[in-house]
Design an enzyme around this catalytic site. Structure first.
Site, PDB file in Angstrom:
ATOM      1  N   GLY A 165      18.472  82.526  11.683  1.00 33.23           N
ATOM      2  CA  GLY A 165      19.206  82.715  13.259  1.00 33.23           C
ATOM      3  C   GLY A 165      17.529  81.918  14.184  1.00 33.23           C
ATOM      4  O   GLY A 165      17.017  81.750  13.587  1.00 33.23           O
ATOM      5  N   LYS A 166      17.571  82.995  14.932  1.00 36.77           N
ATOM      6  CA  LYS A 166      16.273  82.597  16.022  1.00 36.77           C
ATOM      7  C   LYS A 166      14.798  83.170  15.759  1.00 36.77           C
ATOM      8  O   LYS A 166      14.391  82.152  15.956  1.00 36.77           O
ATOM      9  CB  LYS A 166      16.348  83.026  17.802  1.00 36.77           C
ATOM     10  CG  LYS A 166      17.597  81.906  18.160  1.00 36.77           C
ATOM     11  CD  LYS A 166      18.227  82.957  19.629  1.00 36.77           C
ATOM     12  CE  LYS A 166      18.733  81.856  20.550  1.00 36.77           C
ATOM     13  NZ  LYS A 166      19.080  82.598  22.059  1.00 36.77           N
ATOM     14  N   MET A 167      15.300  83.922  14.929  1.00 34.17           N
ATOM     15  CA  MET A 167      14.030  84.524  14.403  1.00 34.17           C
ATOM     16  C   MET A 167      13.622  83.899  13.171  1.00 34.17           C
ATOM     17  O   MET A 167      12.347  83.876  13.295  1.00 34.17           O
ATOM     18  CB  MET A 167      13.988  86.239  14.269  1.00 34.17           C
ATOM     19  CG  MET A 167      14.306  87.386  15.703  1.00 34.17           C
ATOM     20  SD  MET A 167      12.939  86.902  16.749  1.00 34.17           S
ATOM     21  CE  MET A 167      11.859  87.728  15.949  1.00 34.17           C
ATOM     22  N   GLY A 168      14.601  84.329  11.976  1.00 36.05           N
ATOM     23  CA  GLY A 168      14.425  83.729  10.930  1.00 36.05           C
ATOM     24  C   GLY A 168      13.531  82.911  11.171  1.00 36.05           C
ATOM     25  O   GLY A 168      12.795  81.992  10.125  1.00 36.05           O
ATOM     26  N   SER A 216       8.060  92.324  16.368  1.00 33.49           N
ATOM     27  CA  SER A 216       7.952  92.376  17.604  1.00 33.49           C
ATOM     28  C   SER A 216       7.772  91.120  18.158  1.00 33.49           C
ATOM     29  O   SER A 216       7.491  91.012  17.234  1.00 33.49           O
ATOM     30  CB  SER A 216       7.609  93.776  18.021  1.00 33.49           C
ATOM     31  OG  SER A 216       8.340  93.462  19.502  1.00 33.49           O
ATOM     32  N   GLU A 221      10.299 100.633  24.525  1.00 28.77           N
ATOM     33  CA  GLU A 221      10.493  99.162  25.066  1.00 28.77           C
ATOM     34  C   GLU A 221      11.325  99.099  26.485  1.00 28.77           C
ATOM     35  O   GLU A 221      11.967  99.080  27.680  1.00 28.77           O
ATOM     36  CB  GLU A 221      11.200  98.472  24.198  1.00 28.77           C
ATOM     37  CG  GLU A 221      11.029  97.117  24.751  1.00 28.77           C
ATOM     38  CD  GLU A 221      12.269  96.346  23.807  1.00 28.77           C
ATOM     39  OE1 GLU A 221      13.495  95.947  23.593  1.00 28.77           O
ATOM     40  OE2 GLU A 221      11.228  95.831  22.711  1.00 28.77           O
ATOM     41  N   TYR A 222      12.367 100.456  25.620  1.00 28.39           N
ATOM     42  CA  TYR A 222      13.741 100.489  26.582  1.00 28.39           C
ATOM     43  C   TYR A 222      13.014 100.631  28.278  1.00 28.39           C
ATOM     44  O   TYR A 222      13.374 101.202  29.149  1.00 28.39           O
ATOM     45  CB  TYR A 222      14.745 101.492  26.413  1.00 28.39           C
ATOM     46  CG  TYR A 222      15.559 100.792  25.132  1.00 28.39           C
ATOM     47  CD1 TYR A 222      15.105  99.843  23.626  1.00 28.39           C
ATOM     48  CD2 TYR A 222      17.095 101.505  25.160  1.00 28.39           C
ATOM     49  CE1 TYR A 222      16.115 100.143  23.809  1.00 28.39           C
ATOM     50  CE2 TYR A 222      18.404 100.410  24.509  1.00 28.39           C
ATOM     51  CZ  TYR A 222      17.715 100.023  23.900  1.00 28.39           C
ATOM     52  OH  TYR A 222      18.950  99.216  22.759  1.00 28.39           O
ATOM     53  N   ASN A 264      15.916  95.116  12.371  1.00 27.23           N
ATOM     54  CA  ASN A 264      15.886  96.074  12.827  1.00 27.23           C
ATOM     55  C   ASN A 264      16.505  97.475  12.157  1.00 27.23           C
ATOM     56  O   ASN A 264      17.551  98.160  12.436  1.00 27.23           O
ATOM     57  CB  ASN A 264      16.007  95.977  14.174  1.00 27.23           C
ATOM     58  CG  ASN A 264      15.534  95.512  15.612  1.00 27.23           C
ATOM     59  OD1 ASN A 264      13.538  95.494  15.316  1.00 27.23           O
ATOM     60  ND2 ASN A 264      15.750  94.839  16.414  1.00 27.23           N
ATOM     61  N   LYS A 282       8.664 100.315  14.315  1.00 26.09           N
ATOM     62  CA  LYS A 282       9.376 100.089  15.403  1.00 26.09           C
ATOM     63  C   LYS A 282      11.057 100.744  15.762  1.00 26.09           C
ATOM     64  O   LYS A 282      11.083 100.401  17.205  1.00 26.09           O
ATOM     65  CB  LYS A 282      10.512  98.273  14.407  1.00 26.09           C
ATOM     66  CG  LYS A 282      11.000  97.369  14.542  1.00 26.09           C
ATOM     67  CD  LYS A 282       9.834  96.925  16.407  1.00 26.09           C
ATOM     68  CE  LYS A 282      10.457  95.360  16.680  1.00 26.09           C
ATOM     69  NZ  LYS A 282      12.123  95.665  16.800  1.00 26.09           N
TER      70      LYS A 282
END
Length: 312
Positions: A12-15, A124, A181-182, A98, A174
């Site tokens: 996907g976008k990360m991998g 991250s 982050e939230y 995650n 993480k």
């Protein structure tokens, strides 16, 4: 310089961006994904793709290094279980998604039974970080970390790599990171909402730009806020519905277990949950109660203000 061959499970976008980042630094990345669309996109960008998980493992030199970047929960569980059936003693399995830290501890124990070395790598920086330099926090087998450290250093920005200790510690770190982050995103959103309601007709894009130059609250999130306000003026085309991916919930639950107060993170999570309910029954109940004890107006199904139930 040490160059490694790494199998990437999940394109996907990360991998896919991790694979491209590795290639930029002279490492070889071979990928696999169940999605035909992801495979096609990865192949088009120059990533070598294996047709099956077994073929991916067979294509790698020993000790094999497998980098798993799939959604947490069942996808990760299935992937880890499948890989442990075909990996050999001494191979290295990295969960860079995650995952919940207790799941990572369990997966490390499962891997140890087969002699496979396990690392949990909290990653991250989003897709741009995966492509150009991420922040990675890694727990698990120290010898495995030492083996892959050259590649991890190449994947991260300066100062962005940390070995955190035993299995689970990388994903624990993480998890807390995402909880923070939230809270930070919620504070930015609330502050801009107050500015917007002030009556001063602020240019919120300019506000975000100013705050990101020399102020105490400058940072990447503020840069992103400025960019989003530039692309979506007044955020007029974006609905106020915000998904919660799970990490903040785990942070709050863990904090309760540890008896550590985290009111900001907890409230930011509750705010996200509230956005999922367009016509909250809780809000209806509070409105009805205000009307009942104080005669306060409530909004009826007709959209009009009412002062008592009899008016219906």
């Amino acid at each position: 310089m040490v160059h490694l061959e790494i199998g990437i499970v999940g394109l996907g976008k990360m991998g896919a961006n991790i694979a491209l980042n590795l290639a930029d630094h002279g490492h070889k990345a071979v990928g696999f994904d169940c999605s035909g669309a992801s495979v096609a996109a990865a192949a088009a960008s120059g990533i070598e793709v294996a047709p099956t998980l077994e073929a991916l493992v067979e294509a790698l030199p020993m000790p094999r290094v497998l980098w798993v970047m799939v959604p947490c929960g069942e996808p990760t569980e299935s992937c880890v279980t499948s890989l442990l059936e075909i990996l050999d003693k001494g191979d290295i399995l990295i969960d860079a998604g995650n995952s919940f830290y207790k799941d990572s501890q369990r997966h490390a124990a499962m891997a140890a039974e087969k002699g496979v070395r396990f690392l949990d790598a909290g990653t991250s920086g989003g897709k741009s970080g995966a492509r150009n330099g991420a922040c990675i926090m890694v727990g698990g087998d120290r010898s495995a970390f030492d083996h892959v450290e050259p590649a991890l250093k190449d994947l991260t920005v300066e100062g962005g790599l940390l070995y955190t200790g035993p299995a689970g510690s990388g994903h624990f770190m993480k998890m807390v990171h995402n909880g923070i982050e939230y809270g930070m995103m919620q504070a930015i959103g609330e502050g801009l909402a107050v500015m917007r309601a002030s009556g001063f007709d602020y240019d919120l894009e300019a506000v975000a730009h100013n705050w990101n130059h020399g102020s105490v609250i400058r940072g990447w999130l503020m840069e992103l806020m400025e960019a989003q306000l530039a692309s979506h003026p007044d955020l007029a085309d974006i609905r106020g519905v915000v998904a919660a991916s799970g990490e903040a919930k785990w942070t709050v639950e863990t904090a309760l277990d540890l008896e550590v107060p985290v009111p900001v993170i907890a409230l930011s999570l509750m705010e996200r949950n509230a956005t999922q309910i367009e016509d909250s029954f809780c809000a209806k109940a509070v409105s009805a109660l205000r009307n009942g004890f104080g005669g306060h107006e409530y909004v009826g199904l007709d959209g009009q203000n009412h002062t008592s139930a009899e008016e219906k």
